[in-house]
Design an enzyme around this catalytic site. Structure first.
Site, PDB file in Angstrom:
ATOM      1  CG  ASN A 165      57.905   2.248  45.688  1.00 31.83           C
ATOM      2  OD1 ASN A 165      58.145   2.986  44.730  1.00 31.83           O
ATOM      3  ND2 ASN A 165      56.752   1.607  45.791  1.00 31.83           N
ATOM      4  CB  THR A 203      46.525   9.420  46.277  1.00 38.18           C
ATOM      5  OG1 THR A 203      46.595   8.015  45.990  1.00 38.18           O
ATOM      6  CG2 THR A 203      45.205   9.975  45.771  1.00 38.18           C
ATOM      7  CG  HIS A 204      48.790  15.338  48.823  1.00 37.53           C
ATOM      8  ND1 HIS A 204      47.712  16.161  49.097  1.00 37.53           N
ATOM      9  CD2 HIS A 204      49.899  16.130  48.880  1.00 37.53           C
ATOM     10  CE1 HIS A 204      48.157  17.389  49.306  1.00 37.53           C
ATOM     11  NE2 HIS A 204      49.473  17.400  49.178  1.00 37.53           N
ATOM     12  N   GLY A 215      49.782  13.133  43.107  1.00 41.55           N
ATOM     13  CA  GLY A 215      49.203  12.833  41.809  1.00 41.55           C
ATOM     14  C   GLY A 215      48.018  13.714  41.461  1.00 41.55           C
ATOM     15  CD  GLU A 255      51.474   2.539  40.579  1.00 44.37           C
ATOM     16  OE1 GLU A 255      50.661   2.492  41.526  1.00 44.37           O
ATOM     17  OE2 GLU A 255      52.684   2.325  40.704  1.00 44.37           O
ATOM     18  CB  CYS A 265      51.568   1.236  45.090  1.00 42.10           C
ATOM     19  SG  CYS A 265      52.215   0.414  43.615  1.00 42.10           S
ATOM     20  CD  GLU A 279      53.471   3.656  34.492  1.00 47.01           C
ATOM     21  OE1 GLU A 279      54.008   2.810  35.234  1.00 47.01           O
ATOM     22  OE2 GLU A 279      53.772   4.853  34.508  1.00 47.01           O
TER      23      GLU A 279
END
Length: 490
Positions: A160, A238-239, A241, A258, A292, A464
């Site tokens: 993105n 998230t999955h 990560g 992130e 995000c 970050e």
């Protein structure tokens, strides 16, 4: 012909960048990168595998110590040259972002400008003293701390904001003295290779940086299996990560994550409605909602709810959807056409359970029109699940206390925003919101090179940006010094 690619039948064929060399993979396999706005072939890109990953890791491991021991003035000079190279290549990189990721020109230009500032910020951070001295109990003894590089860091970048988010990982890891292996998104591989072009032309010592597009499963398995890789820095779902965190824990690799968000924007009754509408619209429709931080939940206090909904829907309907190359386009294509079905599912579920569709819910090819729902409740999928598109939910609240309760009723916690002229309520909400970032009198979308960017709960782990990245990417060492001879009990 650039060393990074060669033109074959009018299509650029990009090579891998490994240890300072532009090279084909051993298998000489390529993948096609297509323009999401037109569906046309944009480029072909060589695909790395296990052999290329191992070579990249080996080179970074051999190179990082000499880099860290290089005088700071010389390392700083590489970053300042990289900023100059980036300025010269800005038009080319902007055009790649538009063609490969579907970014409109304004968003693409923002990414390039951000990275120019990032390079200069990182150059300055290298001169910051990272340690401290401390008194100790033993007579004549004092202690101090230093930070040393981890060694090899691997980064996995998203589609993105593929230039900005990958560059942030690369630049700050190098600034901290590490070597870096970048695996760009499979949807935006050329953008990742542009980072290699910048540093290669700036004279970064060979070996420190490799950019290896390729299959995520194959490259990821090689990275996680190699003990020389001491840290993984990831931006994505998230999955994914969660799975990466489990794999990293098996070999005690550090990681920063992130991930996703369902960010709330709270608009209290004393807010300027027109300003709140503008802020909210930017916060959800920037880059088609594929952000995000996007304020996909807008919580509006009762006294201005109806006025806000009416004006917000009018703004959403006025936004131009179309070719991102046209300067007045606001909503470009989604990166995947399949995302339209995901958004449709969320909208249909919400409407079937009583939500009101105020506008949108139409799509063509990979374009999805700005979509606004009101009356969304917690039993609807869209309240909890990330749509990652130009769709938002407007929720009526009685007061700031109910707004806080609803805002926190999510597994995510990346960003949040509050628009009000009541500073007491603003601060109460800022302290109470369960998110890594809170923006007062602004939308939820904000980032700068030197700030601690990151979330809580299922939105992230670690921070970050600037010195915060560099702290994550270094080991803290405690050293003691004994002045004179210490008296031992035996």
């Amino acid at each position: 012909m650039s060393a990074s690619f060669e033109m074959i039948n009018g299509i650029p064929n990009y090579n891998l960048y490994i240890a300072g060399q532009w090279t084909r993979s051993l298998r000489n396999e390529t993948t096609e990168s297509t323009n999401p706005a037109t569906g046309e072939l944009f480029a072909r890109v060589q695909q790395a595998g296990v052999a290329e990953t191992e070579k990249a890791i080996t080179a970074a491991h051999k190179s990082y110590k000499a880099w860290f021991e290089t005088p700071v003035s010389a390392r700083e000079a590489v970053f300042l040259r990289a900023a100059d190279v980036l300025a010269a290549k800005a038009k080319d990189i902007t055009e790649v972002l538009v063609a490969e990721s579907g970014s409109v020109f304004g968003k693409a230009g923002f990414e390039v400008g951000y990275c120019f500032d990032l390079l200069r910020t990182a150059a300055a951070e290298m001169r910051r003293s990272p340690g401290e001295t401390m008194p100790l109990t033993a007579p004549g003894q004092f202690g101090f701390t230093i930070r040393q590089p981890l060694g090899v860091i691997a980064g996995i970048a998203p589609f993105n904001a593929p230039f900005l988010l990958a560059m942030k990982k690369v630049v700050l890891a190098l600034a901290a003295g590490n070597g870096f292996v970048l695996k760009p998104s499979e949807l935006t591989p050329v953008t990742g290779l542009k980072i290699a072009e910048v540093f290669d032309e700036a004279g970064l010592p060979h070996g420190l940086l490799s950019v290896i597009p390729g299959p995520a499963a194959e490259i990821g398995a090689a990275i996680f299996a190699d003990p020389r890789v001491r840290m993984i820095t990831f931006t994505g779902s998230t999955h994914t990560g969660r799975m990466l965190a489990v794999e990293a824990a098996k070999t005690l690799k550090r990681f920063t994550l992130e991930m996703g968000g369902k960010s709330p924007l709270i608009v209290l009754g004393d807010a300027d409605v027109d300003y709140a509408v503008k802020a909210a619209a930017f916060g959800i429709f920037f880059h088609q909602g594929q952000v995000c931080m996007a304020n996909s939940r807008i919580l509006v206090e009762e006294p201005i709810f109806d006025a806000f909904c009416e004006r917000f829907a009018a703004v959403a309907q006025s936004l131009k959807v179309g070719d991102p190359r046209e300067p007045d386009t606001v909503i470009g294509p989604l990166i995947r056409g399949t995302q339209c079905a995901v958004i449709d599912g969320h909208v249909e579920d919400a409407v079937s359970k009583g939500a009101k569709l105020m506008c949108g819910a139409t799509h063509k090819d990979q374009y999805y029109w700005p979509t606004v729902l009101s009356g969304v409740t917690s039993d609807m999928r869209i309240f909890h699940e990330e749509s990652f598109g130009p769709v938002t939910s407007i929720i009526k609240v009685r007061d700031h206390e109910e707004a806080l309760e609803i805002a926190n009723a999510t597994d995510y916690g990346l960003s949040s925003g509050v628009i009000t002229n009541n500073m007491q309520k603003a601060l109460d909400l800022a302290f109470g919101l369960e998110s890594g970032m809170v923006h007062l009198n602004d939308c939820t979308v904000s980032d700068e090179p030197h700030v601690p960017f990151g979330g809580v709960k299922n939105s992230g782990y670690g921070r970050e940006g600037g010195r915060f990245s560099m702290e994550e990417m270094t080991e803290l060492k405690w050293i003691t010094v004994q002045r004179g001879q210490r008296a031992f009990p035996i």
